[in-house]
Motif scaffolding. Structure first.
Motif, short mmCIF file in Angstrom:
data_model
loop_
_atom_site.label_atom_id
_atom_site.label_comp_id
_atom_site.label_asym_id
_atom_site.label_seq_id
_atom_site.Cartn_x
_atom_site.Cartn_y
_atom_site.Cartn_z
N ARG A 146 0.46 -0.70 0.05
CA ARG A 146 0.04 -0.03 0.06
C ARG A 146 0.99 1.42 0.01
O ARG A 146 0.53 2.35 -0.39
N SER A 147 2.30 1.52 0.55
CA SER A 147 2.79 2.57 1.19
C SER A 147 4.45 2.03 0.61
O SER A 147 4.62 1.19 1.42
N TRP A 149 8.08 4.41 1.30
CA TRP A 149 8.55 5.06 1.90
C TRP A 149 10.52 5.32 1.68
O TRP A 149 11.01 4.09 1.96
N ARG A 257 2.16 9.48 -5.21
CA ARG A 257 0.40 8.46 -6.08
C ARG A 257 0.87 7.79 -7.20
O ARG A 257 1.21 8.37 -8.41
N PHE A 263 1.31 4.62 -2.33
CA PHE A 263 1.42 5.76 -1.92
C PHE A 263 2.63 6.01 -1.44
O PHE A 263 3.10 4.76 -1.28
N THR A 264 3.64 6.83 -1.59
CA THR A 264 5.10 6.72 -1.66
C THR A 264 5.46 7.98 -0.95
O THR A 264 4.57 9.01 -1.62
#
Length: 422
Positions: A146-147, A149, A257, A263-264
């Protein structure tokens, strides 16, 4: 097969990358080009007395090349890459592919038009830590991503990026592109998607105030980064001999996005005391993160939390270790720690630069140049990383407004999917 005849264009900081291409019976560097006499002397040291030396890369065609490494500064990638593609010579081009989206698209179009093999040197796709993180994701260790980072602590940023051409917008667009393209490609790879909307903030927060600039030419002619690198200079204000022109940001923060809904978040700082990358990937059934990245030969770990909720647990549910001194190929045993443990992973094709990633990168290019076939790196993905970096830089300099990232030509995407997609 006969030995590949290899050329090297640009004998600068990354020229040693091509040294492993000298593999008797497989490939040999036979030709080099650089307009700088200092660089040509360096070519003699790196590639031996038999390699032909040229001031102009266009003269290298007389040396009957099969493949070429284009390792010039980023802002002069495009012309030699297109020249050799048009001549039917397989091309390795150092990342980032170019400093504008238009130049990236022109290079991809030339490769598609000529059918010549194009390879972009995104070595992080061969970094053992990232390869294991991607494998864990593909195995479902954290569910659906989902993400993603990334925090990039660029501890040597002052020496690496603020003492030569890297410090100038005209030659890089900005460090969110020049340095960030590496991480943006890695995040896209971990997330299996590409940025389509970005926002960013940042600024020139430290090095712009440093008055100790080099006098004279805006480029350090006759010198390379090892000539001025000083690991003992601390704090950043102690650095001397900075580039006369400094107009790129030394602190950047970017959100995006992706086209698949992931999402990043990406942060880059060029004056931390430590130098490493931290990636965190969050799925709907767990989280994984690296501590240390192995790029400088230090021990690194990947930890996965996926079995229960809790406060912070340093032992995690799975810990994968990467030894500080990689074992010999074929002997990758190394004890880990934590609730469950996997064996450490030695770099493919030996250790080499960047934690073994450079050696694996060169080996893949030589195979690709000789035989074709799928590759871990992707010209389309390289273009997408540049496009995301360009858009993020535009957002940052406009005060953080959302900026769309235009996708590449669908026909170009289909071409590379048919000829090079893994």
């Amino acid at each position: 097969m006969a030995e590949l005849r290899i050329g090297v264009v640009g004998i600068g900081q990354r020229a040693p990358l091509a040294v492993p291409a000298n593999r008797p019976g497989t490939a040999r560097v036979v030709s080099c080009a650089d307009p700088d006499p200092y660089a040509l002397a360096t070519a003699r040291e790196l590639f031996g007395p038999e390699a032909a030396l040229h001031r102009d890369h266009r003269d290298m065609l007389a040396d009957s090349l099969d493949a070429v490494f284009v390792l010039t500064p980023d802002f002069v990638h495009t012309e030699p890459v297109r020249f050799f593609l048009a001549a039917g010579v397989a091309v390795f081009v150092e990342k980032p592919l170019a400093i504008t989206v238009a130049d990236c698209d022109a290079v991809l179009a030339e490769a598609a038009r000529t059918g010549t093999r194009l390879y972009v040197g995104h070595n992080l796709r061969h970094l053992p830590v990232l390869r294991r993180m991607r494998a864990l994701i593909e195995q479902g260790a954290i569910g659906t991503v989902r993400s993603v980072w990334c925090r990039h602590f660029v501890g040597h940023g002052g020496d690496f990026y603020f003492k030569d051409w890297h410090a100038e917008r005209a030659r890089t667009t900005g460090l969110l592109l020049q340095k960030g393209a590496h991480d943006l490609d890695a995040m896209h790879w971990l997330a299996s998607g590409y940025s389509r909307t970005v926002v960013a903030l940042g600024g020139l927060t430290v090095y712009g105030d440093n008055p100790h600039r080099r006098e004279g030419a805006a480029t350090a002619a006759g010198r390379r980064m090892p000539d001025w690198f000083d690991a003992d200079a601390w704090p950043p204000a102690a650095l001397r001999d900075l580039n006369p022109v400094i107009d790129v940001e030394d602190l950047s923060m970017m959100l995006s996005r992706l086209d698949n809904g992931v999402f990043t978040s990406y942060q880059q700082c060029h004056y931390t005391p430590d130098y490493w990358r931290n990636y965190t990937v969050i799925g709907d059934e767990g989280r994984l993160e690296n501590f240390g990245d192995g790029l400088s030969g230090e021990e690194a770990t990947v930890k996965v939390w996926n079995k229960r909720r809790s406060g912070y647990r340093p032992d995690a549910d799975l810990t994968v270790t990467f030894p500080a001194d990689p074992p010999e190929p074929g002997n990758a045993e190394h004890p880990g720690s934590g609730a469950d443990t996997e064996e450490g992973v030695a770099a493919e094709d030996g250790d080499g630069g960047h934690g073994g990633a450079d050696a694996a990168l060169v080996a893949e290019f030589l195979r690709f140049a000789a035989q074709g076939g799928p590759t871990e790196t992707s010209p389309v993905a390289a273009r997408e990383a540049v496009a995301a970096g360009v858009a993020a830089t535009a957002s940052l300099r406009a005060g953080g407004v959302p900026v769309p990232v235009e996708p590449p030509d669908p026909e170009i995407v289909r071409y590379f999917a048919a000829h090079q997609a893994r």
